[in-house]
Design a protein around this motif. Structure first.
Motif, PDB file in Angstrom:
ATOM      1  N   SER A  42      57.298  43.907  35.994  1.00 54.57           N
ATOM      2  CA  SER A  42      56.500  44.571  34.880  1.00 54.57           C
ATOM      3  C   SER A  42      57.320  44.528  33.554  1.00 54.57           C
ATOM      4  O   SER A  42      58.584  44.380  33.495  1.00 54.57           O
ATOM      5  CB  SER A  42      56.415  46.050  35.113  1.00 54.57           C
ATOM      6  N   ASN A  44      57.571  45.934  29.518  1.00 56.02           N
ATOM      7  CA  ASN A  44      57.318  47.031  28.520  1.00 56.02           C
ATOM      8  C   ASN A  44      57.378  46.408  27.030  1.00 56.02           C
ATOM      9  O   ASN A  44      58.818  46.181  26.659  1.00 56.02           O
ATOM     10  CB  ASN A  44      57.891  48.242  28.825  1.00 56.02           C
ATOM     11  N   ASN A  62      53.385  41.730  37.789  1.00 54.48           N
ATOM     12  CA  ASN A  62      52.213  42.618  37.946  1.00 54.48           C
ATOM     13  C   ASN A  62      51.675  43.225  36.804  1.00 54.48           C
ATOM     14  O   ASN A  62      50.360  43.137  36.609  1.00 54.48           O
ATOM     15  CB  ASN A  62      52.864  44.083  38.827  1.00 54.48           C
ATOM     16  N   SER A  63      52.176  43.741  35.906  1.00 56.86           N
ATOM     17  CA  SER A  63      51.818  44.708  34.779  1.00 56.86           C
ATOM     18  C   SER A  63      52.631  44.307  33.511  1.00 56.86           C
ATOM     19  O   SER A  63      53.833  44.044  33.469  1.00 56.86           O
ATOM     20  CB  SER A  63      51.494  46.086  35.061  1.00 56.86           C
ATOM     21  N   ASN A  65      52.851  46.563  29.761  1.00 55.43           N
ATOM     22  CA  ASN A  65      52.380  47.925  29.032  1.00 55.43           C
ATOM     23  C   ASN A  65      52.820  47.423  27.413  1.00 55.43           C
ATOM     24  O   ASN A  65      53.994  47.234  27.191  1.00 55.43           O
ATOM     25  CB  ASN A  65      53.013  49.007  29.438  1.00 55.43           C
ATOM     26  N   ALA A  80      49.688  38.493  33.122  1.00 54.89           N
ATOM     27  CA  ALA A  80      49.967  39.559  34.067  1.00 54.89           C
ATOM     28  C   ALA A  80      49.169  39.318  35.480  1.00 54.89           C
ATOM     29  O   ALA A  80      48.023  39.095  35.426  1.00 54.89           O
ATOM     30  CB  ALA A  80      50.036  40.990  34.013  1.00 54.89           C
ATOM     31  N   LYS A  82      48.120  42.007  37.500  1.00 57.90           N
ATOM     32  CA  LYS A  82      47.356  42.939  37.862  1.00 57.90           C
ATOM     33  C   LYS A  82      46.700  43.939  36.706  1.00 57.90           C
ATOM     34  O   LYS A  82      45.725  44.419  36.895  1.00 57.90           O
ATOM     35  CB  LYS A  82      48.056  44.101  38.878  1.00 57.90           C
ATOM     36  N   ARG A  83      47.523  44.052  35.646  1.00 60.85           N
ATOM     37  CA  ARG A  83      47.098  44.805  34.779  1.00 60.85           C
ATOM     38  C   ARG A  83      47.820  44.506  33.178  1.00 60.85           C
ATOM     39  O   ARG A  83      49.021  44.294  33.201  1.00 60.85           O
ATOM     40  CB  ARG A  83      47.453  46.342  35.028  1.00 60.85           C
ATOM     41  N   ILE A  84      46.963  44.750  32.225  1.00 62.18           N
ATOM     42  CA  ILE A  84      47.520  44.760  30.773  1.00 62.18           C
ATOM     43  C   ILE A  84      47.186  45.883  30.327  1.00 62.18           C
ATOM     44  O   ILE A  84      45.845  46.197  30.022  1.00 62.18           O
ATOM     45  CB  ILE A  84      47.254  43.390  30.235  1.00 62.18           C
ATOM     46  N   LEU A  85      47.852  46.743  29.679  1.00 64.85           N
ATOM     47  CA  LEU A  85      47.633  47.978  29.067  1.00 64.85           C
ATOM     48  C   LEU A  85      47.897  48.123  27.657  1.00 64.85           C
ATOM     49  O   LEU A  85      49.289  48.003  27.462  1.00 64.85           O
ATOM     50  CB  LEU A  85      48.278  49.220  29.986  1.00 64.85           C
ATOM     51  N   ILE A 102      44.392  38.265  33.068  1.00 68.70           N
ATOM     52  CA  ILE A 102      44.924  38.820  34.128  1.00 68.70           C
ATOM     53  C   ILE A 102      44.988  37.586  35.599  1.00 68.70           C
ATOM     54  O   ILE A 102      43.890  36.974  35.701  1.00 68.70           O
ATOM     55  CB  ILE A 102      44.081  39.975  34.838  1.00 68.70           C
TER      56      ILE A 102
END
Length: 107
Positions: A42, A44, A62-63, A65, A80, A82-85, A102
């Motif tokens: 991940s 950040n 995975n992700s 943020n 990523a 699974k997830r981009i927030l 994704i």
């Protein structure tokens, strides 16, 4: 073909090489000729530390943020598995190209 698993505690980074070694018989091959990149599980991104300009691709297995800024002129891609927030503080401005994808990223 040889399947390998990269240990999860391997630091993300570039310039990795892989060498295959056996125990019976004891042999060690030459390292790979191509440098490998290991992406983090991940990522950040926070402002101002991770503000981006120019051409950039940020990858995570995975992700991602993201609470950073993408500042013109910029062509930025987040990729990523699974997830981009996009969290409070994420910002782009006129003259930027921003893509969020994704999909799996190669390690």
């Amino acid at each position: 073909m040889v399947n390998i698993t990269i240990p999860t505690n391997t630091p993300a980074g570039t310039n990795y090489l892989i060498r295959v070694a056996s125990s019976n018989p004891v042999l060690a091959g030459n390292p790979t000729m191509n440098l490998l990149t290991i992406n983090p599980l991940s990522r950040n991104l926070v402002s101002p530390t991770n503000n981006l300009t120019g051409t950039n691709t940020k990858k995570a297995v995975n992700s991602i943020n993201a609470g950073n800024k993408v500042i013109s002129p910029a062509n930025v891609t987040y990729q990523a598995g699974k997830r981009i927030l996009l969290t409070p503080g994420f910002e782009t401005n006129t003259g930027t190209v921003f893509k969020a994808q994704i999909q799996g990223c190669s390690n």
